[in-house]
Write a protein that holds these residues in place. Structure first.
Motif, PDB file in Angstrom:
ATOM      1  N   GLY A 297       0.639  -1.186   0.025  1.00 12.36           N
ATOM      2  CA  GLY A 297      -0.091  -0.102   0.043  1.00 12.36           C
ATOM      3  C   GLY A 297       0.659   1.267  -0.074  1.00 12.36           C
ATOM      4  O   GLY A 297       0.281   2.265  -0.556  1.00 12.36           O
ATOM      5  N   ALA A 298       2.097   1.006   0.573  1.00 19.50           N
ATOM      6  CA  ALA A 298       3.008   2.541   0.399  1.00 19.50           C
ATOM      7  C   ALA A 298       3.401   2.706  -0.939  1.00 19.50           C
ATOM      8  O   ALA A 298       3.245   3.765  -1.395  1.00 19.50           O
ATOM      9  N   ILE A 299       4.004   1.502  -1.715  1.00 22.39           N
ATOM     10  CA  ILE A 299       4.268   2.024  -2.999  1.00 22.39           C
ATOM     11  C   ILE A 299       3.397   1.092  -4.090  1.00 22.39           C
ATOM     12  O   ILE A 299       3.238  -0.060  -3.954  1.00 22.39           O
ATOM     13  N   ASP A 300       2.994   1.754  -5.068  1.00 20.96           N
ATOM     14  CA  ASP A 300       2.174   1.032  -6.055  1.00 20.96           C
ATOM     15  C   ASP A 300       2.747   0.218  -7.078  1.00 20.96           C
ATOM     16  O   ASP A 300       2.167  -0.750  -7.445  1.00 20.96           O
ATOM     17  N   PHE A 301       3.909   0.831  -7.505  1.00 23.28           N
ATOM     18  CA  PHE A 301       4.663   0.090  -8.861  1.00 23.28           C
ATOM     19  C   PHE A 301       6.141   0.361  -8.449  1.00 23.28           C
ATOM     20  O   PHE A 301       6.645   1.513  -7.895  1.00 23.28           O
ATOM     21  N   VAL A 302       6.948  -0.507  -8.923  1.00 23.68           N
ATOM     22  CA  VAL A 302       8.426  -0.543  -8.596  1.00 23.68           C
ATOM     23  C   VAL A 302       8.871  -0.639 -10.381  1.00 23.68           C
ATOM     24  O   VAL A 302       8.682  -1.704 -10.938  1.00 23.68           O
ATOM     25  N   LEU A 303       9.783   0.332 -10.730  1.00 18.66           N
ATOM     26  CA  LEU A 303      10.442  -0.018 -12.043  1.00 18.66           C
ATOM     27  C   LEU A 303      11.947   0.497 -11.876  1.00 18.66           C
ATOM     28  O   LEU A 303      12.291   1.075 -10.815  1.00 18.66           O
ATOM     29  N   THR A 304      12.632  -0.573 -12.642  1.00 18.89           N
ATOM     30  CA  THR A 304      14.189  -0.453 -12.590  1.00 18.89           C
ATOM     31  C   THR A 304      14.705   0.526 -13.616  1.00 18.89           C
ATOM     32  O   THR A 304      13.997   0.970 -14.418  1.00 18.89           O
ATOM     33  N   PHE A 305      15.930   0.932 -13.214  1.00 17.82           N
ATOM     34  CA  PHE A 305      16.695   1.743 -14.193  1.00 17.82           C
ATOM     35  C   PHE A 305      16.735   1.283 -15.488  1.00 17.82           C
ATOM     36  O   PHE A 305      16.520   2.098 -16.542  1.00 17.82           O
ATOM     37  N   ARG A 306      16.991  -0.243 -15.747  1.00 18.02           N
ATOM     38  CA  ARG A 306      16.972  -0.725 -17.016  1.00 18.02           C
ATOM     39  C   ARG A 306      15.778  -0.611 -17.768  1.00 18.02           C
ATOM     40  O   ARG A 306      15.520  -0.189 -18.972  1.00 18.02           O
ATOM     41  N   GLU A 307      14.360  -0.723 -17.015  1.00 12.67           N
ATOM     42  CA  GLU A 307      13.199  -0.638 -17.710  1.00 12.67           C
ATOM     43  C   GLU A 307      12.982   0.960 -18.051  1.00 12.67           C
ATOM     44  O   GLU A 307      12.280   1.146 -19.063  1.00 12.67           O
TER      45      GLU A 307
END
Length: 469
Positions: A297-307
């Motif tokens: 609930g704190a973070i909705d999505f995580v993306l990497t530097f490569r992405e």
């Protein structure tokens, strides 16, 4: 090795890039998914038996689980309905392990989990034991054939970025500096994120500053004799998971603080209700941390530097041509959380300010890489004197700058992080007026209340009552 699958990491990003282009324009249809399969088949000479494998990589690039179904059906609807990407983050894809040959010991993935969960050899390749997996990502990056992969979380995010009524923040890890080009400034990245539809880009290092003060106060309170010791870093989920799952007695000495990533999400959502927060990092483990039921609930999505690099390419966002909107949000101390020793340095500066005449001096020991993290935990468990009372562990060699989804060499990244930290107008977390402002908005009148019994303190504290298996 079979060239159809060799260096599949690059082929995977090619798939992702094509999906981003169509999804961003609102043109992605089932026939486009089939067209992408045929494009990859023709370009890389895949045979009919390889098609389910390619289709499952398309599903993972959309944030979905692999399936046994050979045909695309409701995947696009599922993506549109997703408010967040579900676990597990790292998954095994059937269909290619036999191409590695009979001698498993000569494969790239062999031994990648030597100090963690182990990648067990079975008749059809590796088996991921999720209650043992630390989600460090080593098995993902060591498998050149793409048999083990992590989900990409951008596809469900697109609709939120395009919705003018949804506020979306990009919380960027301290290790982001320098990852998109030698002369690309943080201000130019801020402009790029705004072009994508983000309300703003916020340095996660700002929240590292807040947690540094919290950990310094905890250290001062808990380490009062020569036999006391304090484990951190709260910022590394690999270190946290390794300790919690395998050394429960030592885990009692672990800082109860949430990570700067979780703090950024919780605080931003407290100050901006109904907003979405996306964490940008070099880390696969952060995708898993965001899905921990105690933290979700704190973070909705995580993306990497490569992405992110592929997203910028797909949408023709040319960073070097953008104007920069520069802001000084974090201190030198918060910014160097990105590399080994950064947490220890930052906490020490605050401890020395809080209690300059402490009888028990702050003595730090820094370790990185799972092998060395495990060794120091074994040493402490066996009663060995390690000569320190503040132990910082980072799962990746070099710290976050050595993460599995970075774009540049870790030594170069470390130098850039240090330079960026030195460029800050704020030397220590204790000097950061942004911290003071945030804590006041959270209702704290005195900085010492950050470890008190109040709502703000609870926002920054991890629930350790139950362990997710």
């Amino acid at each position: 090795m079979d060239e159809r699958f060799n260096d599949f990491q690059a082929k995977r990003m090619e798939i992702f890039r094509e999906l981003v282009k169509k999804r961003w324009k609102g043109q992605l249809k089932n026939e486009d998914l089939e067209g992408l399969v045929n494009k990859m088949k023709d370009k890389y000479n895949y045979n009919e038996g390889d098609i389910p494998f390619v289709k499952n990589h398309i599903r993972l690039a959309m944030g979905l689980n692999p399936r046994r179904d050979t045909e695309f059906s409701d995947e696009l609807k599922e993506v549109r309905d997703l408010n967040c990407v579900k676990g597990p983050v790292v998954t095994k894809i059937d269909g290619v392990c036999h191409y590695c040959g009979e001698k498993f010991e000569e494969s790239d993935c062999y031994g990648s989990c030597k100090y963690e969960a182990q990648v067990y050899k079975r008749s059809r390749g590796p088996v991921i034991v999720n209650n043992k997996c630390l989600s460090c990502g080593k098995c993902v990056t060591s498998c050149s054939f793409g048999a083990i992969a992590d989900k990409i979380e951008f596809m469900p995010l697109v609709d939120f970025l395009k919705d003018k009524d949804t506020v979306v923040f990009a919380s960027v890890a301290p290790s982001i500096v320098g990852q998109f080009g030698d002369n690309i400034t943080m201000g130019q990245l801020r402009t790029a994120f705004r072009l994508l539809g983000f309300k703003d880009m916020v340095e996660t290092a700002l929240f590292a500053d807040i947690l540094t003060i919290k950990e310094a106060l905890e250290f001062d309170e808990l380490v009062t004799t020569k036999d006391d010791f304090f484990l951190t870093s709260c910022c590394c989920p690999v270190w946290i998971n390794l300790t919690e799952k395998n050394y429960p007695k030592l885990f009692e000495h672990m800082s109860p603080s949430v990570s700067p990533m979780i703090a950024s999400g919780r605080i931003l959502k407290k100050l901006y209700p109904n907003s979405k927060v996306v964490f940008i990092a070099p880390c696969i483990a952060k995708k898993a941390e965001a899905k921990d039921e105690r933290l979700e609930g704190a973070i909705d999505f995580v993306l990497t530097f490569r992405e992110m690099e592929e997203i910028f390419k797909a949408l023709d966002i040319r960073l070097k041509e953008l104007p920069g909107d520069e802001k000084d949000q974090a201190s030198f101390g918060g910014r160097v959380y990105a590399r080994t020793g950064g947490v220890s340095f930052s906490v020490k500066t605050v401890v020395n300010r809080l209690a300059p005449r402490r009888l028990i001096k702050f003595k730090a020991k820094k370790v990185d890489g799972v092998k060395d993290c495990k060794k120091i935990l074994d040493d402490i468990s066996n009663g060995k004197d390690i000569g320190a009372n503040f132990i910082e562990g980072m799962g990746c060699e070099g710290g976050c700058v050595g993460g599995p989804r970075t774009n540049i060499d870790k030594d170069k990244a470390t130098n850039i992080v240090n330079e960026f930290g030195e460029d800050s107008l704020i030397m220590t977390p204790f000097d950061n007026m942004n911290v003071v402002k945030i804590l006041k908005e959270l209702g704290l009148k005195h900085i010492e209340d950050i470890i008190g019994d109040n709502e703000a303190a609870k926002i920054l504290t991890r629930d350790v009552k139950k362990l997710v298996h």
